[in-house]
Design an enzyme around this catalytic site. Structure first.
Site, PDB file in Angstrom:
ATOM      1  N   SER A  49       0.844  -1.197   0.000  1.00  0.00           N
ATOM      2  CA  SER A  49       0.000   0.000   0.000  1.00  0.00           C
ATOM      3  C   SER A  49       0.885   1.255   0.000  1.00  0.00           C
ATOM      4  O   SER A  49       2.070   1.175  -0.345  1.00  0.00           O
ATOM      5  CB  SER A  49      -0.923  -0.029   1.224  1.00  0.00           C
ATOM      6  OG  SER A  49      -1.884   0.986   1.137  1.00  0.00           O
ATOM      7  N   ASN A  50       0.336   2.379   0.372  1.00  0.00           N
ATOM      8  CA  ASN A  50       1.110   3.629   0.426  1.00  0.00           C
ATOM      9  C   ASN A  50       0.565   4.482   1.568  1.00  0.00           C
ATOM     10  O   ASN A  50      -0.358   4.087   2.267  1.00  0.00           O
ATOM     11  CB  ASN A  50       1.027   4.361  -0.917  1.00  0.00           C
ATOM     12  CG  ASN A  50      -0.413   4.628  -1.295  1.00  0.00           C
ATOM     13  OD1 ASN A  50      -1.121   5.351  -0.614  1.00  0.00           O
ATOM     14  ND2 ASN A  50      -0.871   4.000  -2.376  1.00  0.00           N
TER      15      ASN A  50
END
Ligand code: PMT
Length: 398
Positions: free
Chosen positions: A209-210
Site C-alpha cells: 500500500s502507500n
C-alpha cells in the site's frame, strides 16, 4: 457574514476566555451573534461581557428561577444559520455524540436544523484519547464539522495539540463556510471522486500500500457537497467518515475493486476527480495461507494494475476528467506528461514534502494545469482550502 445568525455555544474550558474576541470579530463582520453557555462555561467567561459585546441576551438556563420564564431551545435552534460550539470540551463532545441533553446548550444542539461546527479544546492527552477521537468521529458522521485543535502551549503547562483554534481563524473558517454552502441546484454536477490508498494483498495478513490518508479526497468531497454538487466517493481504507444526503460512499480495498466501482458509477458522473493513490502493481499471486519465513532473500513477482484514470479518460464522452500527480522530482514535467498522455481536462500537481505537502499532511501545495497547459500555482494551504480551490476551478471551466 453580513446578516448571518451565529449561535455560539460555549462550554466550560479555559479557552472560553477568548470567545469575547470572537464575538467582536463576528459582530464587526456584520453577523448576528447569540451566546449560549453550558452551566460550567459561566465560570470561565462572563455572561455580562458576552451580552455587552453581542448586544443580545445570553442564554444558559432552561428557565429563569426568578421570573419562571422558560427558554425555548427549539426557537433558539430555529433562529440560527449555524451553531458554532467553541470551545467544545471532551465532556460536551461526548454528550453530543451520545445525544444527551442535560443542559440548554445540548438540548439546542439536538434541535438544530442548521449545520453545526465544533472547535474542540482540551489537554493533549485528552485530545488524543481514543474515546475523544471516537466521539469526534461520531460527530463527523452526524454531519458536524470539526475545526481541529491546534498545537502549542496548553493551560496545563504541557505542549501539544489541544488548543482551540484562534478566534481570527475560527471567524475565517465561518466566513468560508458560508461562502461554500449552497443547496443543490440545477447547475449542480455529479462528481465521482476517488480517495485514499489501495491495498494489494500478498497473503491473508499482508498487503502492498502507500501512505495516502484520504484527507485530500475527503476534503474534495466535502467542498463539492458544500457547493451543492452530488458526489460519489470511492474510497480506499481511511480514518475519515462523511455523511451528507447528496453523497454516496463506495469503500474499496484493491485497485481492481476501485476500477470496478468507477466503471459502475461512470455513466452517472458528469465529472471525475481521481485523487486516490492507486498501487501501480499488485502481487501476481495472493497466497491463501500466510507466507512463511524461509530463505534470507525472496522475490516478489508483481503485475501491472490497470490505469483507472486512463480508462476514465478513454471513456469520457463529454465528462470532465481531473487527475492528480504526486511527484518528488521533475514535478511539472512529469505532471504535464500525465496531462498529455492521459488526455485530461485538468491535472493537480502536488509535491511530496513529508509532513507539509502530499501524503498524510494537513496542508498541500498544489499547482493546477488546464488542458491547454495554463498553470495556476497556489500557496501552501490546508487541504480543505486546496479542495475548495480545485472545485472552484472546476466550476469555472465547466
Ligand atoms: O490522501 P492524502 O494523505 O490526503 O494525500 C493526498 C494525495 C497525495 C494522495 C493526493 O493529493 C494525490 O496526489 N493523489 C494521487 C497520487 C498518485 O497516485 O499519483 P500518481 O502520480 O501515481 O498517479 C497519477 C494519477 O493516476 C492519479 O490521479 C491517480 O489516482 C491515477 N492512477 C494511478 C495509477 C492507477 N493504476 N490508476 C490511476 O487511476
Amino acid at each position: 457574514m453580513l446578516g448571518k445568525r451565529v449561535l455560539l455555544g460555549i462550554t466550560g474550558g479555559i479557552a472560553a476566555y477568548k470567545i469575547p474576541f470572537l464575538v467582536r470579530i463576528l459582530k464587526k463582520q456584520g453577523a448576528e451573534v447569540r451566546c449560549l453557555l453550558s452551566p460550567s462555561a459561566i465560570d470561565f467567561v462572563s455572561p455580562l461581557v458576552l451580552a455587552t459585546l453581542s448586544k443580545e441576551q445570553v442564554y444558559f438556563e432552561f428557565w429563569d428561577k426568578k421570573t419562571g420564564k422558560w427558554t425555548n431551545h427549539v426557537e433558539l435552534a430555529l433562529w440560527a444559520d449555524v451553531m458554532l460550539i467553541a470551545p467544545a470540551t471532551a465532556n460536551s463532545i461526548a454528550k453530543m455524540a451520545y445525544g444527551l441533553s442535560d443542559n440548554l446548550l445540548l438540548a439546542t444542539y439536538l434541535s438544530l436544523k442548521c449545520p453545526c461546527i465544533v472547535a474542540p479544546a482540551m489537554d493533549l492527552d485528552m485530545y488524543k484519547h481514543p474515546s475523544v477521537e471516537r466521539n469526534l468521529a461520531q460527530l463527523q458522521m452526524d454531519g458536524v464539522s470539526i475545526i481541529p485543535a491546534t498545537f502549542g502551549e496548553l493551560a496545563s503547562g504541557l505542549e501539544g495539540q489541544g488548543r482551540m483554534e484562534e478566534p481570527e481563524a475560527i471567524a475565517e473558517y465561518l466566513s468560508s463556510f458560508f461562502r461554500d454552502v449552497k443547496t443543490t441546484n440545477s447547475a449542480s454536477k455529479r462528481i465521482l471522486i476517488t480517495a485514499g490508498p489501495t491495498r494489494e494483498p500478498l497473503d491473508p495478513v499482508r498487503f502492498i500500500s502507500n501512505h495516502s490518508s484520504g484527507k485530500m479526497g475527503y476534503a474534495l468531497a466535502q467542498a463539492a457537497l458544500n457547493k451543492g454538487h452530488e458526489v460519489v466517493l470511492i474510497t480506499g481504507p481511511t480514518a475519515y467518515t462523511l455523511s451528507h444526503p447528496n453523497l454516496k460512499i463506495f469503500p474499496i480495498e484493491t485497485a481492481s475493486q476501485l476500477l470496478e466501482a468507477v466503471k459502475a458509477n461512470w455513466n452517472w458522473a458528469s465529472h471525475g476527480i481521481f485523487s486516490a493513490a492507486v498501487a501501480d502493481y499488485r502481487p501476481k499471486e495472493t497466497l491463501v495461507n500466510k507466507l512463511k519465513k524461509h530463505a534470507d532473500q525472496m522475490r516478489l513477482e508483481l503485475v501491472k494494475n490497470e490505469d483507472i484514470l486512463l480508462w476514465a479518460s478513454e471513456n469520457k464522452s463529454d465528462k470532465i476528467v481531473v487527475g492528480f500527480a504526486l511527484e518528488t522530482n521533475n514535478s511539472e514535467e512529469n505532471a504535464l506528461i500525465k496531462l498529455r498522455t492521459k488526455k485530461l481536462d485538468l491535472i493537480v500537481l502536488n509535491e511530496q514534502h513529508n509532513g507539509i505537502s502530499g501524503f498524510g499532511s494537513e496542508t498541500n501545495k498544489i499547482t493546477i494545469f488546464d488542458k491547454d497547459e495554463r498553470k495556476t500555482e497556489m500557496p501552501l494551504q490546508s487541504k480543505r482550502d486546496a479542495a475548495f480551490a480545485i472545485i472552484q476551478h472546476l466550476d469555472k471551466i465547466s
